[in-house]
Motif scaffolding. Structure first.
Motif, PDB file in Angstrom:
ATOM      1  N   LYS A 132       0.815  -1.135  -0.055  1.00 30.54           N
ATOM      2  CA  LYS A 132      -0.003  -0.048   0.188  1.00 30.54           C
ATOM      3  C   LYS A 132       0.857   1.047   0.045  1.00 30.54           C
ATOM      4  CE  LYS A 132      -1.355   2.169   3.679  1.00 30.54           C
ATOM      5  NZ  LYS A 132      -1.660   2.753   4.768  1.00 30.54           N
ATOM      6  N   GLN A 133       2.039   1.491   0.851  1.00 30.40           N
ATOM      7  CA  GLN A 133       2.743   2.547   1.023  1.00 30.40           C
ATOM      8  C   GLN A 133       3.398   2.676  -0.383  1.00 30.40           C
ATOM      9  OE1 GLN A 133       3.229   4.682   3.147  1.00 30.40           O
ATOM     10  NE2 GLN A 133       1.866   3.689   4.717  1.00 30.40           N
ATOM     11  N   GLN A 134       4.018   1.534  -1.155  1.00 23.67           N
ATOM     12  CA  GLN A 134       4.551   1.863  -2.398  1.00 23.67           C
ATOM     13  C   GLN A 134       3.712   2.347  -3.251  1.00 23.67           C
ATOM     14  OE1 GLN A 134       5.751  -2.231  -3.383  1.00 23.67           O
ATOM     15  NE2 GLN A 134       7.043  -2.416  -1.610  1.00 23.67           N
ATOM     16  N   ILE A 135       2.360   1.992  -3.201  1.00 26.72           N
ATOM     17  CA  ILE A 135       1.492   2.623  -4.364  1.00 26.72           C
ATOM     18  C   ILE A 135       1.197   3.989  -4.137  1.00 26.72           C
ATOM     19  CG2 ILE A 135      -1.089   2.491  -5.230  1.00 26.72           C
ATOM     20  CD1 ILE A 135      -0.687  -0.689  -4.724  1.00 26.72           C
ATOM     21  N   MET A 136       1.149   4.288  -2.901  1.00 35.40           N
ATOM     22  CA  MET A 136       0.958   5.546  -2.257  1.00 35.40           C
ATOM     23  C   MET A 136       2.343   6.605  -2.786  1.00 35.40           C
ATOM     24  SD  MET A 136      -0.763   5.351   1.415  1.00 35.40           S
ATOM     25  CE  MET A 136      -0.704   7.073   1.800  1.00 35.40           C
ATOM     26  N   GLN A 137       3.394   5.914  -3.053  1.00 34.38           N
ATOM     27  CA  GLN A 137       4.311   6.452  -3.207  1.00 34.38           C
ATOM     28  C   GLN A 137       4.583   6.615  -4.684  1.00 34.38           C
ATOM     29  OE1 GLN A 137       7.461   4.894  -0.720  1.00 34.38           O
ATOM     30  NE2 GLN A 137       6.555   5.597   1.038  1.00 34.38           N
ATOM     31  N   GLY A 138       3.891   6.341  -5.502  1.00 36.76           N
ATOM     32  CA  GLY A 138       3.880   6.377  -6.899  1.00 36.76           C
ATOM     33  C   GLY A 138       4.217   4.937  -7.472  1.00 36.76           C
ATOM     34  N   ALA A 139       4.642   3.870  -6.974  1.00 36.96           N
ATOM     35  CA  ALA A 139       5.136   2.657  -7.663  1.00 36.96           C
ATOM     36  C   ALA A 139       4.231   2.339  -8.873  1.00 36.96           C
ATOM     37  CB  ALA A 139       4.948   1.482  -6.575  1.00 36.96           C
ATOM     38  N   PRO A 140       4.900   1.849  -9.871  1.00 39.39           N
ATOM     39  CA  PRO A 140       4.086   1.657 -11.271  1.00 39.39           C
ATOM     40  C   PRO A 140       3.337   0.214 -11.360  1.00 39.39           C
ATOM     41  CG  PRO A 140       6.485   1.299 -11.233  1.00 39.39           C
ATOM     42  CD  PRO A 140       6.304   1.623 -10.063  1.00 39.39           C
ATOM     43  N   VAL A 141       2.151   0.419 -10.461  1.00 44.39           N
ATOM     44  CA  VAL A 141       1.443  -0.904 -10.424  1.00 44.39           C
ATOM     45  C   VAL A 141       0.148  -0.780 -10.836  1.00 44.39           C
ATOM     46  CG1 VAL A 141       0.226  -2.336  -8.560  1.00 44.39           C
ATOM     47  CG2 VAL A 141       2.410  -1.585  -8.090  1.00 44.39           C
TER      48      VAL A 141
ATOM     49  N   LYS B  53      -9.210  -5.635   3.909  1.00 46.71           N
ATOM     50  CA  LYS B  53      -9.930  -4.587   3.294  1.00 46.71           C
ATOM     51  C   LYS B  53      -9.912  -3.288   3.637  1.00 46.71           C
ATOM     52  CE  LYS B  53     -14.883  -4.199   2.338  1.00 46.71           C
ATOM     53  NZ  LYS B  53     -14.996  -4.182   0.883  1.00 46.71           N
ATOM     54  N   GLU B  54      -9.445  -3.172   4.907  1.00 43.32           N
ATOM     55  CA  GLU B  54      -8.985  -1.655   5.616  1.00 43.32           C
ATOM     56  C   GLU B  54      -7.889  -1.059   4.646  1.00 43.32           C
ATOM     57  OE1 GLU B  54      -7.544  -0.002  10.040  1.00 43.32           O
ATOM     58  OE2 GLU B  54      -8.090  -2.087   9.714  1.00 43.32           O
ATOM     59  N   LEU B  55      -6.758  -2.066   4.479  1.00 41.65           N
ATOM     60  CA  LEU B  55      -5.946  -1.266   3.962  1.00 41.65           C
ATOM     61  C   LEU B  55      -6.202  -0.922   2.498  1.00 41.65           C
ATOM     62  CD1 LEU B  55      -2.779  -3.417   5.171  1.00 41.65           C
ATOM     63  CD2 LEU B  55      -3.156  -1.241   5.809  1.00 41.65           C
ATOM     64  N   PHE B  56      -6.847  -1.602   1.737  1.00 47.11           N
ATOM     65  CA  PHE B  56      -7.361  -1.555   0.564  1.00 47.11           C
ATOM     66  C   PHE B  56      -8.152  -0.264   0.614  1.00 47.11           C
ATOM     67  CE2 PHE B  56     -10.521  -1.962  -3.041  1.00 47.11           C
ATOM     68  CZ  PHE B  56      -9.777  -2.535  -4.037  1.00 47.11           C
ATOM     69  N   ASN B  57      -8.938  -0.052   1.430  1.00 43.94           N
ATOM     70  CA  ASN B  57      -9.962   0.920   1.459  1.00 43.94           C
ATOM     71  C   ASN B  57      -9.359   2.441   1.557  1.00 43.94           C
ATOM     72  OD1 ASN B  57     -12.118  -0.471   0.936  1.00 43.94           O
ATOM     73  ND2 ASN B  57     -12.785  -0.528   3.069  1.00 43.94           N
ATOM     74  N   GLU B  58      -8.006   2.168   2.449  1.00 42.05           N
ATOM     75  CA  GLU B  58      -7.253   3.504   2.483  1.00 42.05           C
ATOM     76  C   GLU B  58      -7.047   4.058   1.135  1.00 42.05           C
ATOM     77  OE1 GLU B  58      -4.078   3.142   5.185  1.00 42.05           O
ATOM     78  OE2 GLU B  58      -5.218   2.098   6.880  1.00 42.05           O
ATOM     79  N   LEU B  59      -6.464   3.356   0.386  1.00 41.82           N
ATOM     80  CA  LEU B  59      -6.208   3.711  -1.200  1.00 41.82           C
ATOM     81  C   LEU B  59      -7.317   4.190  -1.795  1.00 41.82           C
ATOM     82  CD1 LEU B  59      -3.462   1.016  -2.355  1.00 41.82           C
ATOM     83  CD2 LEU B  59      -3.312   3.241  -1.511  1.00 41.82           C
TER      84      LEU B  59
ATOM     85  N   LYS C 146     -10.290   5.418  -0.793  1.00 48.46           N
ATOM     86  CA  LYS C 146     -10.674   6.777  -0.233  1.00 48.46           C
ATOM     87  C   LYS C 146      -9.595   7.757  -0.573  1.00 48.46           C
ATOM     88  CE  LYS C 146     -12.843   4.958   3.930  1.00 48.46           C
ATOM     89  NZ  LYS C 146     -12.554   4.775   5.459  1.00 48.46           N
ATOM     90  N   LYS C 147      -8.314   7.600  -1.123  1.00 51.47           N
ATOM     91  CA  LYS C 147      -7.406   8.591  -1.616  1.00 51.47           C
ATOM     92  C   LYS C 147      -7.442   8.612  -2.947  1.00 51.47           C
ATOM     93  CE  LYS C 147      -3.860   8.132   2.048  1.00 51.47           C
ATOM     94  NZ  LYS C 147      -4.131   9.609   2.396  1.00 51.47           N
ATOM     95  N   ASP C 148      -8.592   8.051  -3.445  1.00 53.93           N
ATOM     96  CA  ASP C 148      -9.128   8.122  -4.879  1.00 53.93           C
ATOM     97  C   ASP C 148      -7.798   7.442  -6.114  1.00 53.93           C
ATOM     98  OD1 ASP C 148     -10.914   8.495  -6.964  1.00 53.93           O
ATOM     99  OD2 ASP C 148     -10.000  10.597  -7.642  1.00 53.93           O
ATOM    100  N   LEU C 149      -7.073   6.599  -5.227  1.00 57.67           N
ATOM    101  CA  LEU C 149      -6.063   5.942  -6.082  1.00 57.67           C
ATOM    102  C   LEU C 149      -6.502   4.517  -6.920  1.00 57.67           C
ATOM    103  CD1 LEU C 149      -3.136   6.385  -3.504  1.00 57.67           C
ATOM    104  CD2 LEU C 149      -3.493   7.559  -5.773  1.00 57.67           C
TER     105      LEU C 149
END
Length: 264
Positions: free
Chosen positions: A76-85, A93-99, A101-104
């Motif tokens: 999750k942190q990698q994706i938030m930092q722009g990892a090419p995923v 589900k909680e960690l998934f929902n954090e992304l 909610k950030k519209d990622l």
């Protein structure tokens, strides 16, 4: 005469090789370049997703799947930092929902895919006298491996279970925290720890461990694997093909084979 003939033959041979090389280069250039899709997925999905990859790529030869396995929190942190995923499959589900909610994550392309169970295990050849989670408090049980609760969903569920049973506070000195749930399994397999807490699906890929107890469902949050397409993904057509394939009959059968419950 002989030398002249030899020079002529060598020259002819070089021209032949050059022509072959040129033709091969043209053929390679005409080959369509494969589209690469990167999927960040919970470590517990390793075996199932690799088998799915084999089947998917046979029927979609223009696509190459690249997996990045790890603890869902770290992914999750990698994706938030722009990892090419392009696709994220989280064991929380909680960690998934954090992304989300950030519209990622694309709101139209996300789903609850699978569920799992949490189990207490020990080494099969050198078993520890355990019969339940409560027995982890006993003297002689010195090392218990769990995923790091802050970043590994299996560790978070383990913490919740131990808290629910009222034994978490007394366990701190015994706990060995790992980077993902598969590292817990490895520690138990190698007898580096007395016991570990993993998913039921993890034991499907090991003949070196045995289950002592299954954590009651009411002792932890529901173990739900959520999947979704990252909103900024390139190659949306190809990404959607694999995303949809995760619910195909072939993929469902493979997930079930490894012990997952497929959610409708």
């Amino acid at each position: 005469m002989y030398k002249t003939f030899l020079k002529f033959f060598i020259s002819l041979f070089i021209l032949f090789l050059t022509a072959c090389s040129t033709n091969m280069s043209k053929e390679e250039a005409n080959q369509p370049k494969k589209v690469e899709i990167t999927i960040s997925a919970a470590a517990s999905l390793n075996d199932a997703l690799n088998e799915i990859k084999t089947h998917f790529e046979k029927t979609n030869q223009q696509i190459s799947l690249l997996y990045n396995f790890g603890g869902s929190g770290a992914l999750k942190q990698q994706i938030m930092q722009g990892a090419p995923v392009q696709i994220f499959i989280s064991a929380s589900k909680e960690l998934f929902n954090e992304l989300s909610k950030k519209d990622l994550i694309d709101s139209k392309n996300q789903m609850d895919l699978l569920s799992n169970q949490l189990v207490l295990i020990t080494n099969k050849r050198q078993p520890i006298p355990l019969k339940s989670f409560d027995d982890l408090q006993k003297e002689g049980i010195n090392k218990v491996a769990i995923g790091a609760p802050a970043s590994v969903p299996a560790g978070m569920y383990a913490k919740q279970t131990l808290q629910s049973l009222g034994i978490w506070e007394g366990m701190h000195a015994k706990l060995i925290e790992t980077k993902d749930v598969r590292q817990v399994l490895t520690y138990v397999e190698t007898n580096s720890v007395d016991a570990g807490i993993v998913y039921m699906t993890d034991i499907k890929v090991s003949d070196k461990v045995k289950v002592i107890a299954v954590a009651p469902e009411q002792t932890h949050d529901p173990i739900i694997y959520s999947a979704g397409i990252i909103k900024s993904s390139a190659h949306q057509k190809e990404v959607s093909l694999f995303y949809d394939y995760l619910h195909s009959p072939t993929a469902r059968d493979i997930f079930k084979k490894y012990g997952f419950k497929v959610l409708d």
